[in-house]
Enzyme design. Sequence first.
Site, short mmCIF file in Angstrom:
data_model
loop_
_atom_site.label_atom_id
_atom_site.label_comp_id
_atom_site.label_asym_id
_atom_site.label_seq_id
_atom_site.Cartn_x
_atom_site.Cartn_y
_atom_site.Cartn_z
NE ARG A 114 -4.19 1.70 0.94
CZ ARG A 114 -5.05 2.22 0.09
NH1 ARG A 114 -4.89 2.06 -1.22
NH2 ARG A 114 -6.09 2.91 0.52
CB THR A 394 -9.52 -1.06 -7.07
OG1 THR A 394 -9.61 0.12 -6.27
CG2 THR A 394 -8.44 -1.94 -6.51
CG ASN A 414 -8.33 6.17 -4.19
OD1 ASN A 414 -9.11 5.29 -3.85
ND2 ASN A 414 -8.43 7.39 -3.71
CD GLU A 433 -4.69 4.45 -3.27
OE1 GLU A 433 -5.57 4.67 -2.41
OE2 GLU A 433 -4.77 3.54 -4.09
CB SER A 465 -7.17 -0.16 1.54
OG SER A 465 -7.66 -0.78 0.36
CB SER A 466 -12.65 -0.95 0.85
OG SER A 466 -13.17 0.11 1.60
N GLY A 486 -13.91 -1.73 -6.49
CA GLY A 486 -15.23 -1.19 -6.17
C GLY A 486 -15.27 -0.25 -4.99
#
Length: 583
Positions: A114, A394, A414, A433, A465-466, A486
């Site tokens: 990341r 993404t 992002n 990001e 982050s998801s 998403g």
Amino acid sequence: METRYLAIPLALLLACSSERPVTSASRAFEDSLASPVPKAAAPRLANYAMVVSAHPEASKVGTLVLQRGGNAYDAAVAVQFALAVVLPVAGNVGGGGFLLYHDRNGSAGSLDFRETAPAGATRDMYLDKQGNLVPGLSTAGPLAVGTPGTVAGMATLHKQMGRLSWPSLLQPAVALATKGFRLTEKEAAGLNRTRADFTKYNPGSSPAYLRPGGGDWKAGDTLRLPELGRTLARVRDQGRAGFYQGETARLLLAEMKRGGGLVSQKDLDGYQPKWREPLRGRYRDYEVITMPPPSSGGVALLQMLQMLEPIDLAQLGYHTPLAVHYITEAERRVYADRATYLGDPDFGAVPVQKLLDLDYNRQRAGTMRTKGRATASADVAAGKGLPGYESNETTHYSIVDALGNAVSCTTTLNGAYGSKVVVPGAGFLLNNEMDDFSAKAGVPNAYGLVGGSANAIAPGKRMLSSMTPTILTRNGKVALVTGTPGGSTIITSVLQSIIGIVDYGLNAQQVVAAPRLHHQWLPDLLDVEAGALLPAAQDSLRARGYRLNPRQPWGRLDIIHIRPEGTLEGGADPRGDDTALGY
């Protein structure tokens, strides 16, 4: 007289409410409201190995690596760099991501590459003098850029787990960028939509993503990226140093200076990917292995599965109002926890153990209303007693090799095309990001997600982050590799892929093609893709207090399901150009 909730443990039922039993006649009515299970769609099958990614060229590259004797980790490196060329909307060298693996010996691990906040970043850098968020400052332009992690992440993965030579894995991406590739209809449309932003955020230069001579790109046009090809060649020949030092770094830093960005040579030199212990949980007969913080997705996914396991979703039916109700109520509670407690574990205590405590989540589930009435999000807060402390564009790829190694990797800039900044002379897009931090506590980011102090900006910190790369095993063998882009919908889409396979017995292609539902606590809306609910089911949910929000399709699930006889079954999301290839 039969009860509607025979599959729910009595203790949980009593903790929720004492709804009267439902007759067989009323059950038949409830079942009639269900959306039909998606029509049978033939999944791509393979006997030995498979790659599912967001672009056919990238899937071809990964499959070729496997056929030449590479393992899943080699294929991941090659696919990552190929996507940086052929999927500029999300594929990247200027972004970052999460990778999860399960090897043939039964061990698992995760790699966090990341992005990080530059050393010059400050907590309130996107606020004006009155303390208000400045619109657009964290979402586009050089100031939105975090220190990229992709190249370092891939170099680390290859050094520890690769089999083929590094140059051989980079060369396909170099060739694609230099010789060019044909645009798909979706990618041509995306570049055309972004033309004004490319012009606005790249003053004095003409990125290759703008059509030579002006006008619109069309499907079948050849896009050549010679500057990106030269950057990838430097990475091919010099490894990590080909990006973080030398000519590529010089060009990146010149763009930072020109546009007021914060990434410095110190940031580039200091960036390090991190191996992290993955999270593990159980759902039905499966072990669920997923990403730890700074992913919020793994924690949230395991919480939801704990809340939903006592409920017989298969008996309730596919997308019936009551099944949708329970899933939505779980999502509502988990996203409230996400906003309060989750952030970078290197910068503060993240109460993962407590959040994944079975008693805690069953207690949270006990507040769901069995009468099927929606709980207003205003009445839902994060769980008590815990220490306080991504984008739609993404991309994800899933890989299983002939040896039984599996990779689930989600990677991103992002937003679509990231910050819209293309490094002059280097040809790659930079991320945006920094918007994934909580620029101001309680203020939603570009995806409507609310955050708190646990995800505040700090130098060197990784933004929450998801992204939720996930692998399910059964009896120690890989059974499902799943993940999706998403933004805030990633977590709920991965959840739906799991219950689609495990609870409803869908095949891989049915799972990825099925219309989706999503709720994230705030705003208090149930997002609905077209076709997800029949009109009668929509009416029933509205009567229960749900506010339905029709939305355009989201996410691109790319999954591999290993069937009981050992056949690999690939599901490639039809919402994009996603492709499953195997042999």
